[in-house]
Design a protein around this motif. Structure first.
Motif, mmCIF file in Angstrom:
data_model
loop_
_atom_site.group_PDB
_atom_site.id
_atom_site.type_symbol
_atom_site.label_atom_id
_atom_site.label_comp_id
_atom_site.label_asym_id
_atom_site.label_seq_id
_atom_site.Cartn_x
_atom_site.Cartn_y
_atom_site.Cartn_z
ATOM 1 N N HIS A 1 0.834 -1.206 0.000
ATOM 2 C CA HIS A 1 0.000 0.000 0.000
ATOM 3 C C HIS A 1 0.872 1.261 0.000
ATOM 4 C CE1 HIS A 1 -3.458 -2.521 0.718
ATOM 5 N NE2 HIS A 1 -2.801 -3.091 1.718
ATOM 6 N N PRO A 2 1.696 1.448 -1.034
ATOM 7 C CA PRO A 2 2.622 2.590 -1.028
ATOM 8 C C PRO A 2 1.937 3.954 -1.054
ATOM 9 C CG PRO A 2 2.629 1.496 -3.160
ATOM 10 C CD PRO A 2 1.814 0.632 -2.226
ATOM 11 N N CYS A 3 0.711 4.032 -1.544
ATOM 12 C CA CYS A 3 0.008 5.322 -1.548
ATOM 13 C C CYS A 3 -0.404 5.733 -0.142
ATOM 14 C CB CYS A 3 -1.226 5.247 -2.443
ATOM 15 S SG CYS A 3 -0.826 5.049 -4.180
ATOM 16 N N PHE A 4 -0.719 4.755 0.696
ATOM 17 C CA PHE A 4 -1.156 5.038 2.059
ATOM 18 C C PHE A 4 -0.003 4.980 3.058
ATOM 19 C CE2 PHE A 4 -4.926 3.178 -0.007
ATOM 20 C CZ PHE A 4 -5.755 4.266 0.073
ATOM 21 N N ARG A 5 1.059 4.286 2.708
ATOM 22 C CA ARG A 5 2.200 4.132 3.613
ATOM 23 C C ARG A 5 3.501 4.474 2.880
ATOM 24 N NH1 ARG A 5 0.708 1.072 8.425
ATOM 25 N NH2 ARG A 5 -1.515 1.422 8.545
ATOM 26 N N PRO A 6 3.702 5.735 2.516
ATOM 27 C CA PRO A 6 4.876 6.136 1.740
ATOM 28 C C PRO A 6 6.107 6.408 2.619
ATOM 29 C CG PRO A 6 3.488 8.031 2.067
ATOM 30 C CD PRO A 6 2.788 6.850 2.719
ATOM 31 N N PHE A 7 6.560 5.403 3.326
ATOM 32 C CA PHE A 7 7.664 5.583 4.271
ATOM 33 C C PHE A 7 8.887 4.805 3.811
ATOM 34 C CE2 PHE A 7 3.656 5.927 6.592
ATOM 35 C CZ PHE A 7 3.768 7.218 7.072
ATOM 36 N N SER A 8 10.050 5.269 4.224
ATOM 37 C CA SER A 8 11.304 4.619 3.838
ATOM 38 C C SER A 8 11.688 3.473 4.764
ATOM 39 C CB SER A 8 12.432 5.646 3.807
ATOM 40 O OG SER A 8 12.572 6.234 5.092
ATOM 41 N N SER A 9 11.051 3.395 5.931
ATOM 42 C CA SER A 9 11.378 2.329 6.884
ATOM 43 C C SER A 9 10.187 2.076 7.796
ATOM 44 C CB SER A 9 12.592 2.712 7.730
ATOM 45 O OG SER A 9 12.258 3.781 8.608
ATOM 46 N N VAL A 10 10.219 0.926 8.450
ATOM 47 C CA VAL A 10 9.179 0.590 9.429
ATOM 48 C C VAL A 10 9.209 1.582 10.587
ATOM 49 C CG1 VAL A 10 8.450 -1.150 11.109
ATOM 50 C CG2 VAL A 10 9.098 -1.842 8.824
ATOM 51 N N GLU A 11 10.401 1.966 11.003
ATOM 52 C CA GLU A 11 10.523 2.912 12.111
ATOM 53 C C GLU A 11 9.879 4.253 11.765
ATOM 54 O OE1 GLU A 11 13.297 -0.340 12.426
ATOM 55 O OE2 GLU A 11 13.141 1.146 10.830
ATOM 56 N N ALA A 12 10.091 4.716 10.530
ATOM 57 C CA ALA A 12 9.483 5.983 10.101
ATOM 58 C C ALA A 12 7.962 5.861 10.050
ATOM 59 C CB ALA A 12 10.037 6.392 8.736
ATOM 60 N N MET A 13 7.483 4.727 9.553
ATOM 61 C CA MET A 13 6.045 4.493 9.480
ATOM 62 C C MET A 13 5.432 4.469 10.875
ATOM 63 S SD MET A 13 3.936 1.266 7.860
ATOM 64 C CE MET A 13 4.516 0.081 9.082
ATOM 65 N N ASP A 14 6.035 3.695 11.780
ATOM 66 C CA ASP A 14 5.503 3.591 13.139
ATOM 67 C C ASP A 14 5.519 4.943 13.843
ATOM 68 O OD1 ASP A 14 5.170 0.909 12.651
ATOM 69 O OD2 ASP A 14 6.786 0.245 13.988
ATOM 70 N N SER A 15 6.604 5.691 13.687
ATOM 71 C CA SER A 15 6.696 7.018 14.312
ATOM 72 C C SER A 15 5.624 7.956 13.788
ATOM 73 C CB SER A 15 8.076 7.631 14.067
ATOM 74 O OG SER A 15 9.062 6.904 14.739
#
Length: 64
Positions: free
Chosen positions: A19-33
């Motif tokens: 789901h890159p449109c909804f979760r455009p993050f470079s890492s899991v840590e960035a997404m979680d933060s």
């Protein structure tokens, strides 16, 4: 305020791939933060949140 949510998928790297449109993050840590920051910006301690499912991918707990 009462909120309903589901499928937060903390610590789940495949969520970014599928789901890159909804979760455009470079890492899991960035997404979680980002998810935690967005949650804390919206939800306060007096609110009620119903999480319908799929909170995280690992056994460790996420502290919101």
């Amino acid at each position: 305020m009462v909120y309903f949510t589901s499928d937060l998928h903390f610590e789940h790297s495949n969520t970014m791939k599928f789901h890159p449109c909804f979760r455009p993050f470079s890492s899991v840590e960035a997404m979680d933060s980002a998810l935690i920051r967005l949650w804390n910006d919206r939800v306060n301690p007096c609110d009620t949140v119903y999480n319908i499912g799929d909170l995280n991918f690992h056994k460790e707990h996420i502290h919101l």
